[in-house]
Design a protein around this motif. Structure first.
Motif, PDB file in Angstrom:
ATOM      1  N   TYR A 581       0.830  -1.211   0.000  1.00 33.62           N
ATOM      2  CA  TYR A 581       0.000   0.000   0.000  1.00 33.62           C
ATOM      3  C   TYR A 581       0.867   1.264   0.000  1.00 33.62           C
ATOM      4  CZ  TYR A 581      -3.148   3.637   1.687  1.00 33.62           C
ATOM      5  OH  TYR A 581      -3.861   4.801   1.822  1.00 33.62           O
ATOM      6  N   ILE A 582       1.935   1.269   0.814  1.00 35.79           N
ATOM      7  CA  ILE A 582       2.807   2.446   0.888  1.00 35.79           C
ATOM      8  C   ILE A 582       3.522   2.658  -0.440  1.00 35.79           C
ATOM      9  CG2 ILE A 582       4.848   3.375   2.027  1.00 35.79           C
ATOM     10  CD1 ILE A 582       3.943   1.767   4.522  1.00 35.79           C
ATOM     11  N   ALA A 583       3.980   1.559  -1.055  1.00 39.00           N
ATOM     12  CA  ALA A 583       4.639   1.670  -2.363  1.00 39.00           C
ATOM     13  C   ALA A 583       3.692   2.274  -3.391  1.00 39.00           C
ATOM     14  CB  ALA A 583       5.140   0.304  -2.811  1.00 39.00           C
ATOM     15  N   CYS A 584       2.447   1.809  -3.393  1.00 38.23           N
ATOM     16  CA  CYS A 584       1.451   2.363  -4.317  1.00 38.23           C
ATOM     17  C   CYS A 584       1.183   3.835  -4.016  1.00 38.23           C
ATOM     18  CB  CYS A 584       0.157   1.552  -4.222  1.00 38.23           C
ATOM     19  SG  CYS A 584      -1.235   2.245  -5.144  1.00 38.23           S
ATOM     20  N   TYR A 585       1.115   4.174  -2.747  1.00 41.55           N
ATOM     21  CA  TYR A 585       0.789   5.543  -2.329  1.00 41.55           C
ATOM     22  C   TYR A 585       1.842   6.546  -2.791  1.00 41.55           C
ATOM     23  CZ  TYR A 585      -0.267   9.412   0.877  1.00 41.55           C
ATOM     24  OH  TYR A 585      -0.561  10.638   1.415  1.00 41.55           O
ATOM     25  N   TYR A 586       3.108   6.148  -2.721  1.00 43.60           N
ATOM     26  CA  TYR A 586       4.172   7.079  -3.089  1.00 43.60           C
ATOM     27  C   TYR A 586       4.535   6.995  -4.568  1.00 43.60           C
ATOM     28  CZ  TYR A 586       5.001   8.425   1.740  1.00 43.60           C
ATOM     29  OH  TYR A 586       4.855   8.937   3.007  1.00 43.60           O
ATOM     30  N   ILE A 587       4.477   5.805  -5.160  1.00 40.81           N
ATOM     31  CA  ILE A 587       4.845   5.671  -6.570  1.00 40.81           C
ATOM     32  C   ILE A 587       3.826   6.352  -7.476  1.00 40.81           C
ATOM     33  CG2 ILE A 587       5.132   4.001  -8.445  1.00 40.81           C
ATOM     34  CD1 ILE A 587       6.391   2.107  -6.422  1.00 40.81           C
ATOM     35  N   TYR A 598      -6.913   6.310  -3.288  1.00 35.81           N
ATOM     36  CA  TYR A 598      -6.747   5.966  -4.703  1.00 35.81           C
ATOM     37  C   TYR A 598      -6.348   4.508  -4.880  1.00 35.81           C
ATOM     38  CZ  TYR A 598      -4.597   5.789  -9.322  1.00 35.81           C
ATOM     39  OH  TYR A 598      -4.265   5.422 -10.596  1.00 35.81           O
ATOM     40  N   CYS A 599      -5.390   4.068  -4.055  1.00 35.26           N
ATOM     41  CA  CYS A 599      -4.890   2.695  -4.206  1.00 35.26           C
ATOM     42  C   CYS A 599      -5.938   1.656  -3.854  1.00 35.26           C
ATOM     43  CB  CYS A 599      -3.655   2.486  -3.319  1.00 35.26           C
ATOM     44  SG  CYS A 599      -2.219   3.456  -3.848  1.00 35.26           S
ATOM     45  N   ASP A 607      -6.598  -5.724  -6.382  1.00 32.00           N
ATOM     46  CA  ASP A 607      -6.307  -7.143  -6.625  1.00 32.00           C
ATOM     47  C   ASP A 607      -4.874  -7.493  -6.228  1.00 32.00           C
ATOM     48  OD1 ASP A 607      -8.858  -7.388  -7.589  1.00 32.00           O
ATOM     49  OD2 ASP A 607      -8.280  -7.175  -9.699  1.00 32.00           O
ATOM     50  N   LEU A 608      -3.949  -6.545  -6.454  1.00 33.63           N
ATOM     51  CA  LEU A 608      -2.563  -6.785  -6.060  1.00 33.63           C
ATOM     52  C   LEU A 608      -2.436  -6.900  -4.545  1.00 33.63           C
ATOM     53  CD1 LEU A 608       0.410  -7.023  -6.913  1.00 33.63           C
ATOM     54  CD2 LEU A 608       0.565  -4.521  -6.781  1.00 33.63           C
ATOM     55  N   ALA A 609      -3.205  -6.100  -3.821  1.00 32.68           N
ATOM     56  CA  ALA A 609      -3.176  -6.174  -2.355  1.00 32.68           C
ATOM     57  C   ALA A 609      -3.643  -7.543  -1.881  1.00 32.68           C
ATOM     58  CB  ALA A 609      -4.057  -5.080  -1.765  1.00 32.68           C
ATOM     59  N   TYR A 610      -4.668  -8.096  -2.541  1.00 34.69           N
ATOM     60  CA  TYR A 610      -5.125  -9.438  -2.176  1.00 34.69           C
ATOM     61  C   TYR A 610      -4.088 -10.499  -2.551  1.00 34.69           C
ATOM     62  CZ  TYR A 610      -9.709  -7.286  -1.490  1.00 34.69           C
ATOM     63  OH  TYR A 610     -10.741  -6.506  -1.042  1.00 34.69           O
ATOM     64  N   ALA A 611      -3.431 -10.298  -3.701  1.00 39.12           N
ATOM     65  CA  ALA A 611      -2.417 -11.267  -4.129  1.00 39.12           C
ATOM     66  C   ALA A 611      -1.245 -11.312  -3.165  1.00 39.12           C
ATOM     67  CB  ALA A 611      -1.934 -10.923  -5.540  1.00 39.12           C
ATOM     68  N   VAL A 612      -0.890 -10.152  -2.597  1.00 38.84           N
ATOM     69  CA  VAL A 612       0.214 -10.115  -1.632  1.00 38.84           C
ATOM     70  C   VAL A 612      -0.101 -10.988  -0.424  1.00 38.84           C
ATOM     71  CG1 VAL A 612       1.430  -8.597  -0.006  1.00 38.84           C
ATOM     72  CG2 VAL A 612       1.091  -7.880  -2.367  1.00 38.84           C
ATOM     73  N   SER A 613      -1.373 -11.066  -0.050  1.00 42.21           N
ATOM     74  CA  SER A 613      -1.766 -11.897   1.096  1.00 42.21           C
ATOM     75  C   SER A 613      -1.531 -13.379   0.834  1.00 42.21           C
ATOM     76  CB  SER A 613      -3.240 -11.660   1.434  1.00 42.21           C
ATOM     77  OG  SER A 613      -3.485 -10.298   1.704  1.00 42.21           O
ATOM     78  N   PHE A 614      -1.591 -13.775  -0.451  1.00 38.98           N
ATOM     79  CA  PHE A 614      -1.430 -15.184  -0.789  1.00 38.98           C
ATOM     80  C   PHE A 614       0.003 -15.560  -1.148  1.00 38.98           C
ATOM     81  CE2 PHE A 614      -5.850 -14.174  -1.906  1.00 38.98           C
ATOM     82  CZ  PHE A 614      -6.516 -15.117  -1.142  1.00 38.98           C
ATOM     83  N   LEU A 615       0.821 -14.564  -1.521  1.00 37.10           N
ATOM     84  CA  LEU A 615       2.153 -14.864  -2.034  1.00 37.10           C
ATOM     85  C   LEU A 615       3.019 -15.688  -1.076  1.00 37.10           C
ATOM     86  CD1 LEU A 615       3.357 -11.749  -4.060  1.00 37.10           C
ATOM     87  CD2 LEU A 615       3.045 -14.087  -4.868  1.00 37.10           C
ATOM     88  N   PRO A 616       3.138 -15.335   0.220  1.00 35.98           N
ATOM     89  CA  PRO A 616       3.993 -16.156   1.100  1.00 35.98           C
ATOM     90  C   PRO A 616       3.577 -17.616   1.158  1.00 35.98           C
ATOM     91  CG  PRO A 616       3.465 -14.077   2.157  1.00 35.98           C
ATOM     92  CD  PRO A 616       2.609 -14.168   0.941  1.00 35.98           C
TER      93      PRO A 616
END
Length: 791
Positions: A581-587, A598-599, A607-616
């Protein structure tokens, strides 16, 4: 003065603990004899008069003085005979020729245990000696090949053949077989291959067994498939060699392909034209030869360490036999020490000098070929001294801890006065933007702090974590270093966030100060990738390497450190979501427009935020799949199912957050319950090795590193309670007047604490399993290997 028992336990090799003399058991048997002797002496004292006792003791002294040697010779007799198994090892049995103690059965039991320990020590020493001698012989052959190739390079330089092309890619030319199927051709000479298994930074990451020189290595079908991609057979210095870059990790995969293309381009013109003897020229890169030299250097270091361990094993066992025999003579009043000690001194483990000779040879090789005839330089590699703990480190830990506490107190006071963390606060922009930075760093360094606590406990109970993780001395962090990093980093973070909050409280606009959290994150990222040799560079780069390996999990062989770190990421999902979220907020520049939503509005970011939850969980599942592919054990597939269940549970929670219906609520409870039971079973039975029915310790395991058994039962209950943190999703309990984000941070911190608590027992179980296999040194893969003629 330290008792010998504590000194013995402190100096023994932890991985060989079960192979050492069981000194405590011998002391228990001797204590039985001592108690029985005291009881008999008390009875005699009550029945005898003082005059009779004096006369009797005088006669006994005269008898001992007059016939001392005769008593020694007829007290015991140690028989030495060949083992029935046909292993050419000697077995010792002690025969009592007279009554040594007041209880003959207790004395027999003691000597039976003593003989068993002597036979065990001899057998283990002979096995390890054979293993190290075979490794030494193999390394000797490797050194001969390496020296020949290095001489070829020196001869080339002496002849002045270094053109501009060779300066860019220094190499030597050798002959290559011109046949299309030269890999399958049978030759009478011994084939050797250069495998280049790892880069120096990843040296030892794969615990592969080095080949024995006496047995030719047969290559399986999988290796033969890779030959067309990454190997080439050539003849150099009268020997057939093979260059092979194995597909062990992503970087080696790409370099294998590029190496193949490069070699094909170099030799494309000459491959169609064969000489009169049917051979072509092939260039061997000096870079590969340098890498082979580093591999042999690492193998020699590990061999020398193993030989040093074996010498320690011999010396400590010799001291143990000597001390227990002294105690026996003191308790019984007999002279058994000279008789039995003579047998121990002549036994194999004490009389063999092969290990000492090989150790001297390894020193000579290393001094001559890797240290430029400088013995002091060589011994720094062979016997590295552990870095002494500096008092300045302790001082700065205390200093930064005090700074952190003071800054945190100031931050809490300012936050309370401004009402930043209250519900329905007007300062929602702060909670949506700056607070995720603070919570992300808080979770990260809490995890690192718990890792430092684990290191302290592992050292306390003598768990060799650096060997299990295959950490070199250059990238191994001590617990004081970890605490220093944590306190210094959190002091900086809290100080910056305190200044940021103070500026907001003084009336500065968000547009002016909102860049501060982003700059803080950028500074820490730049420190992580900084190429300068500051701030623990080797440890930082090792961390980056492990993260890279986790991201490319299916493409390379998984080792202990990789899946251990992937497990840590599974407990840092909130931190990863905050980072995204922080990366999206500043980029995206949302900080400039103060559009913090906005993010969350844009679909692909959501969708990317949800994907991050599954990645590990996905990375960890891919590691299990790769381990099953490499090792063929179905337990890895069962473990994969655990992470799949965790992903399903996380998916139902995400769906429930969108539609808060009864149906989704029931599905969340069902999936989360199944995943929790699955995870608890794996934690207790597989990762911790507990809940064994037939264990000597009820429902634990036979071997425990901690003396208090109650700690293990408490730890299982604590792990169960912390695993149930998902109930917060269903109950939605919150503290009065506290923002829900603070509650979420508290629950995320509980999961980090659970993982730090899990880490200790996970590594304890790994250490005990390793100790059962008596692996005390790494087996470094070698660059040149023997191949069977049929291959």
């Amino acid at each position: 003065m330290v008792k010998f028992t504590k000194q013995f336990e402190r100096q023994l090799v932890p991985e060989w603990k079960d192979a050492f003399v069981d000194y405590s058991q011998l002391k228990k048997d001797l204590k039985k004899i001592h108690l029985l002797t005291n009881e008999v002496e008390k009875k005699h004292t009550e029945t005898e008069t003082s005059l009779i006792k004096t006369i009797k003791s005088s006669l006994e002294k005269l008898a001992i003085f007059g016939n001392k040697e005769q008593e020694r010779s007829r007290a015991i007799k140690v028989h030495r005979k060949l083992a029935s198994s046909g292993s050419n090892s000697d077995v010792y049995e002690t025969e009592l020729l007279e009554k040594i103690a007041d209880d003959t059965d207790a004395a027999k039991e003691f000597f039976m245990c003593l003989d068993t320990q002597l036979n065990k020590v001899n057998q283990f020493y002979k096995t390890k000696e054979k293993e190290f001698l075979e490794r030494g012989e193999c390394l000797k052959k490797q050194m001969e090949i390496l020296i020949e190739l290095k001489d070829a390079f020196k001869q080339k330089q002496a002849n002045g053949e270094s053109t501009q092309e060779s300066k860019e890619d220094d190499s030597i030319s050798c002959t290559i077989l011109c046949e299309e199927d030269s890999l399958r051709s049978r030759t009478e000479q011994t084939e050797l291959q250069e495998s280049c298994l790892e880069d120096l930074e990843n040296n030892g990451e794969e615990a592969l067994e080095s080949p024995r020189p006496a047995e030719p290595i047969k290559i399986n079908n999988e290796d033969s498939k890779l030959r067309t991609v990454s190997s080439r057979v050539f003849s150099c210095q009268g020997k057939n060699l093979k260059i092979k870059i194995p597909l062990t990790n992503p970087s080696r995969t790409f370099s294998a392909i590029s190496y193949m293309i490069k070699e094909d381009l170099i030799n494309q013109s000459s491959s169609k034209k064969c000489g009169p003897d049917g051979v072509n020229k092939l260039r061997i890169s000096k870079k590969n030869l340098s890498h082979a030299e580093k591999m042999i250097k690492g193998a020699l270091t590990e061999l020398y360490k193993g030989l040093d361990y074996l010498k320690t094993y011999r010396n400590l066992n010799m001291l143990a036999f000597m001390n227990i025999l002294k105690k026996f003579d003191k308790v019984t009043g007999k002279q058994i020490l000279p008789i039995y000690l003579k047998v121990v001194e002549s036994s194999y483990f004490n009389s063999s000098d092969k290990v000492i000779n090989l150790s001297d040879e390894v020193e000579e090789w290393f001094i001559k070929h890797f240290a430029g005839e400088n013995r002091r330089k060589a011994m720094k590699y062979l016997k590295p001294h552990h870095r002494k703990e500096s008092h300045s480190v302790t001082f700065f830990i205390g200093l930064f801890t005090g700074c952190f506490v003071a800054l945190l107190a100031g931050y809490i006071i300012v936050a309370h006065l401004t009402g930043m963390y209250r519900k329905h606060s007007e300062n929602i922009l702060y909670m949506e933007t700056a607070y995720p930075v603070l919570s992300m760093f808080g979770l990260l360094f809490l995890h690192l702090f718990l890792y430092g606590c684990n290191i302290f406990m592992w050292r306390k109970v003598r768990i060799n974590y650096s060997f299990i993780f295959e950490l070199g001395s250059e990238n191994e962090l001590k617990f004081r270093d970890v605490f220093l990093i944590c306190t210094a980093s959190m002091s900086v973070i809290t100080g910056v966030m305190f200044a940021h909050l103070s500026l907001l409280a003084k009336g500065y606009s968000f547009g002016q100060v909102q860049v501060i959290p982003g700059l803080l994150l950028l500074v820490f990222f730049l420190i992580l990738i900084c190429p300068l040799n500051i701030f623990y560079k080797s440890s930082r780069y090792r961390l980056i390497t492990v993260i890279r390996n986790i991201v490319f999990s299916p493409l390379y062989k998984v080792v202990m450190l990789d899946f251990f770190m992937a497990d840590q990421l599974c407990s840092q999902v909130p931190m990863l979501r905050n980072l995204e979220y922080i990366a999206c907020y500043y980029i995206t520049g949302s900080y400039a427009t103060q559009d913090y939503g906005y993010c969350m509005r844009v679909k692909y970011n959501r969708d990317l935020a949800y994907a991050v939850s599954f990645l590990p969980y996905y990375w960890r599942a891919m590691q299990c799949a790769r381990r099953w592919f490499d090792e063929g054990e179905t337990s890895h597939l069962v473990n994969l199912g655990k992470y799949v269940s965790a992903m399903l549970a996380a998916g139902t929670k995400v769906a429930y957050e969108k539609e808060r219906s009864i149906g989704w609520l029931c599905l969340v409870v069902a999936m989360s319950s199944i995943a929790t039971i699955y995870q608890l079973y794996w934690d207790f039975v597989k990762d911790w090795g507990l809940l064994q029915r037939n264990s000597n310790n009820p429902w634990l395991r036979n071997q425990l590193m901690l003396r208090q058994k109650s700690i293990y039962y408490f730890s299982m209950v604590l792990n169960l309670v912390l695993r149930l943190a998902w109930l917060q999703t269903v109950l939605h309990s919150s503290f009065e007047h506290v923002d829900y984000r603070v509650t979420g941070l508290f629950l995320a911190a509980l999961e980090v604490i659970r993982r730090g608590h899990w880490n200790f027992y996970r590594l304890e179980n790994e250490h005990l399993n390793n100790a059962g296999k008596f692996r005390a040194v790494k087996t470094v893969p070698l660059p040149f290997r023997e191949v069977d003629e049929e291959d």
